[in-house]
Design a protein around this motif. Structure first.
Motif, mmCIF file in Angstrom:
data_model
loop_
_atom_site.group_PDB
_atom_site.id
_atom_site.type_symbol
_atom_site.label_atom_id
_atom_site.label_comp_id
_atom_site.label_asym_id
_atom_site.label_seq_id
_atom_site.Cartn_x
_atom_site.Cartn_y
_atom_site.Cartn_z
ATOM 1 N N ASP A 61 0.812 -1.217 0.000
ATOM 2 C CA ASP A 61 0.000 0.000 0.000
ATOM 3 C C ASP A 61 0.847 1.270 0.000
ATOM 4 O O ASP A 61 0.442 2.284 -0.562
ATOM 5 C CB ASP A 61 -0.917 0.017 1.235
ATOM 6 C CG ASP A 61 -2.028 -1.002 1.125
ATOM 7 O OD1 ASP A 61 -2.161 -1.618 0.052
ATOM 8 O OD2 ASP A 61 -2.768 -1.175 2.116
ATOM 9 N N GLY A 62 2.004 1.207 0.620
ATOM 10 C CA GLY A 62 2.852 2.390 0.686
ATOM 11 C C GLY A 62 3.925 2.437 -0.367
ATOM 12 O O GLY A 62 4.737 3.361 -0.377
ATOM 13 N N ASN A 63 3.942 1.442 -1.258
ATOM 14 C CA ASN A 63 4.983 1.354 -2.285
ATOM 15 C C ASN A 63 6.363 1.412 -1.641
ATOM 16 O O ASN A 63 7.250 2.150 -2.079
ATOM 17 C CB ASN A 63 4.816 2.468 -3.321
ATOM 18 C CG ASN A 63 5.656 2.229 -4.559
ATOM 19 O OD1 ASN A 63 5.984 1.080 -4.898
ATOM 20 N ND2 ASN A 63 6.028 3.306 -5.244
ATOM 21 N N LEU A 64 6.530 0.625 -0.583
ATOM 22 C CA LEU A 64 7.775 0.605 0.171
ATOM 23 C C LEU A 64 8.536 -0.685 -0.086
ATOM 24 O O LEU A 64 7.946 -1.706 -0.447
ATOM 25 C CB LEU A 64 7.486 0.724 1.674
ATOM 26 C CG LEU A 64 6.732 1.961 2.158
ATOM 27 C CD1 LEU A 64 6.432 1.833 3.646
ATOM 28 C CD2 LEU A 64 7.531 3.220 1.884
ATOM 29 N N SER A 65 9.820 -0.617 0.129
ATOM 30 C CA SER A 65 10.623 -1.828 0.076
ATOM 31 C C SER A 65 10.312 -2.680 1.299
ATOM 32 O O SER A 65 9.797 -2.166 2.316
ATOM 33 C CB SER A 65 12.111 -1.480 0.071
ATOM 34 O OG SER A 65 12.496 -0.946 1.332
ATOM 35 N N PRO A 66 10.628 -3.963 1.264
ATOM 36 C CA PRO A 66 10.428 -4.792 2.456
ATOM 37 C C PRO A 66 11.153 -4.255 3.681
ATOM 38 O O PRO A 66 10.634 -4.320 4.788
ATOM 39 C CB PRO A 66 10.967 -6.168 2.020
ATOM 40 C CG PRO A 66 10.786 -6.187 0.538
ATOM 41 C CD PRO A 66 11.043 -4.777 0.093
ATOM 42 N N ASN A 67 12.349 -3.711 3.472
ATOM 43 C CA ASN A 67 13.093 -3.164 4.607
ATOM 44 C C ASN A 67 12.410 -1.946 5.199
ATOM 45 O O ASN A 67 12.351 -1.774 6.425
ATOM 46 C CB ASN A 67 14.520 -2.804 4.181
ATOM 47 C CG ASN A 67 15.393 -4.024 3.951
ATOM 48 O OD1 ASN A 67 15.110 -5.099 4.468
ATOM 49 N ND2 ASN A 67 16.452 -3.853 3.179
ATOM 50 N N ASP A 68 11.881 -1.067 4.333
ATOM 51 C CA ASP A 68 11.171 0.111 4.836
ATOM 52 C C ASP A 68 9.893 -0.297 5.558
ATOM 53 O O ASP A 68 9.543 0.268 6.601
ATOM 54 C CB ASP A 68 10.832 1.060 3.687
ATOM 55 C CG ASP A 68 12.036 1.872 3.233
ATOM 56 O OD1 ASP A 68 13.044 1.878 3.963
ATOM 57 O OD2 ASP A 68 11.971 2.488 2.157
ATOM 58 N N ALA A 69 9.187 -1.289 5.004
ATOM 59 C CA ALA A 69 7.979 -1.771 5.668
ATOM 60 C C ALA A 69 8.313 -2.380 7.021
ATOM 61 O O ALA A 69 7.579 -2.185 8.001
ATOM 62 C CB ALA A 69 7.271 -2.795 4.780
ATOM 63 N N ALA A 70 9.426 -3.099 7.100
ATOM 64 C CA ALA A 70 9.852 -3.671 8.376
ATOM 65 C C ALA A 70 10.186 -2.584 9.384
ATOM 66 O O ALA A 70 9.911 -2.720 10.582
ATOM 67 C CB ALA A 70 11.054 -4.585 8.164
ATOM 68 N N ALA A 71 10.768 -1.478 8.902
ATOM 69 C CA ALA A 71 11.099 -0.365 9.802
ATOM 70 C C ALA A 71 9.840 0.248 10.393
ATOM 71 O O ALA A 71 9.802 0.612 11.573
ATOM 72 C CB ALA A 71 11.901 0.689 9.048
ATOM 73 N N VAL A 72 8.791 0.354 9.575
ATOM 74 C CA VAL A 72 7.518 0.882 10.069
ATOM 75 C C VAL A 72 6.964 -0.022 11.166
ATOM 76 O O VAL A 72 6.564 0.446 12.238
ATOM 77 C CB VAL A 72 6.502 1.025 8.920
ATOM 78 C CG1 VAL A 72 5.124 1.399 9.459
ATOM 79 C CG2 VAL A 72 6.975 2.079 7.918
#
Length: 523
Positions: free
Chosen positions: A296-307
């Motif tokens: 949904d946020g067009n994020l990388s897996p690493n960025d999603a994990a940071a969230v």
């Protein structure tokens, strides 16, 4: 991570009901208490599992990912199939959000604790949603001012620029946790004053992140949230203070209107049961949530994990504990104190009039039953469901050299005088009172990530040897006093004698007899 205000990235996160310890939680008529009957006003329905009438609640929030359970389409669809309607609306203006609740044009709102205290809608906190643990951070070392590593460095820059008739800028999203963290700096740290800065309020953290990367922008400090915090760290920027360092600073709450609590209290209990059941599921496995954030946020897996890593969701049992054992009351008091000192509140309100634990009881009972069910086979999961893992904050064992070498955050503001008898290391009554307040301030910070340097100074009166010994003894007395008041942090007492007088102050002046309480980052 779009959050709190007009979004740059809209994250609609999915938390699906799943298998927990061999038990499937089903949203059905045969699951008593799981059904959230949602609204203060009954509306006609075409029938369904629950009879001829359905109900609807209007819930106001925004695009913050911590609120995703309430606005998730799958969750709402499951409720619709049960003859239930939950209307979730984005209202980014916190003032309007509170007004609508007070005027009966909404049944519940999601908000942060500091905004609840500032807006004071006609309602009470009935549930706790999450607290951020690193998702929000104060960042230095911007492209315009690349040599700032601490609030001490920033203070020197501010004074240098002020002497030239100039001001530096600070950027953050207004009416969000970012602004509240800026208020924390303003009220808790010495020589940091928001009035000294050009304040650039933006709509979203993505804008603050862009400003601090632009060398043409006069930005010395910014407050941002994930995934930009992780990106800033990866690119060499300095995170000087995050919500992980002050883990209770940013708390999101669910507020029910007085009207709903009086007319249909059972609806609140049912809603909380359904919500926390889904949280229990997510505690077991957050992979689906992470995938949804990335998509949904067009994020990388690493960025999603940071969230995900930066948000700690309350379970029902943990929320009930906060509501019942005084933790929330203390958190309200601390937050209100910051707002009063910042001029945002007139006084600290009566905390016990702002929340109630009566509606969360059944949800907590459900979670406790699940904890008892899985305890024998999966004690780690049971502890996570109870919130015990993050409740334990044991500091690492550090050597003095490690604390001295740790990056500085800044000096706590000392309100009052850390006074001693003339030529002695015996605290005065005023000194003890000042240290009591400082001990409470230190406890607000995470002992796993923050250590304390207690630095004693004297004026240039008497021999260097005597003053060096006296300053070290006084620092040791302060450190011991803090430990006696329950401060669990690593504390390093240091004596500087009269070697570091205040700038522009005669070395013999008594003002040089001072104690610095300096926070440093150890993790």
């Amino acid at each position: 991570m779009s959050k709190r205000n007009a979004p740059a990235l809209i994250l609609s996160l999915g938390i699906t009901v799943g298998l927990i310890a061999g038990s499937v939680w089903l949203l059905s008529k045969t699951s008593p208490g799981l059904m959230p009957i949602l609204t203060g006003q009954p509306q006609q329905s075409n029938g369904g599992l629950f009879g001829e009438r359905s109900t609807e609640l209007t819930l106001l929030g925004d695009t913050f990912s911590g609120y995703s359970t309430f606005r998730n389409s799958e969750f709402q669809q499951a409720l619709n199939e049960a003859g239930v309607t939950l209307r979730y609306e984005d209202e980014f203006d916190q003032r309007i959000r509170a007004e609508r609740l007070s005027q009966g044009r909404a049944d519940l709102v999601l908000t942060t604790l500091d905004q609840f205290l500032q807006q004071r809608p006609q309602g009470k906190i009935v549930g706790l949603i999450d607290r951020t643990a690193g998702a929000d951070a104060v960042v230095l070392n911007t492209k315009r001012y690349p040599n700032l590593k601490s609030l001490l460095d920033l203070s020197q820059l501010v004074q240098q620029e002020k002497a030239q008739g100039r001001r530096v800028g600070i950027a953050f999203a207004g009416d969000t946790p970012s602004e509240y963290l800026a208020l924390v700096l303003d009220t808790k740290f010495d020589a940091f004053n928001l009035a000294d800065f050009d304040i650039i309020r933006v709509a979203d953290a993505s804008e603050a992140w862009a400003l601090m990367q632009n060398p043409d922008q006069n930005i010395a400090i910014a407050v941002i949230w994930e995934p930009y915090v992780t990106q800033a760290q990866q690119q060499g920027y300095t995170v000087v203070l995050s919500s992980k360092d002050a883990p209770g600073a940013i708390v999101d709450v669910l507020v029910a209107s007085d009207q709903l609590m009086q007319s249909r209290p059972e609806l609140i209990s049912d809603l909380l049961e359904a919500y926390y059941r889904r949280i229990d599921t997510n505690v077991r496995d957050s992979s689906q949530l992470q995938a949804q954030i990335a998509q949904d946020g067009n994020l990388s897996p690493n960025d999603a994990a940071a969230v995900i890593q930066g948000i700690e969701f309350f379970t029902a049992t943990e929320a009930q504990t906060w509501l019942k054992d005084g933790t929330l009351e203390r958190r309200i008091g601390s937050t209100a104190a910051v707002l009063v000192l910042a001029g945002r509140l007139q006084d600290v309100p009566q905390s016990n009039e702002l929340y109630t634990d009566q509606f969360i009881a059944q949800a907590a009972s459900n979670t406790q039953a699940l904890i008892d069910l899985v305890r024998a086979d999966n004690p780690e999961l049971a502890d996570r469901l109870a919130g015990r893992e993050r409740a334990v904050s044991v500091p690492p064992t550090l050597q003095a050299s490690q604390i001295q070498a740790a990056p500085n955050i800044g000096n706590l503001q000392v309100r009052g005088q850390v006074g001693f008898g003339t030529g002695s290391s015996q605290l005065t009554a005023e000194g003890r009172q000042t240290l009591d307040q400082l001990a409470n301030e230190i406890k607000e910070f995470n002992a796993q990530t923050v250590a304390v340097r207690v630095i004693g100074h004297t004026s240039r009166t008497g021999s260097a040897t005597f003053n060096q010994t006296l300053s070290r003894q006084r620092a040791q007395v302060v450190a011991n006093y803090f430990r006696g008041r329950g401060v669990q942090h690593n504390i390093l007492p240091e004596g500087k004698g009269f070697n570091e007088p205040l700038p522009g102050v005669n070395p013999t002046d008594s003002r040089n007899q001072r104690t610095e309480i300096r926070l440093v980052r150890i993790n």
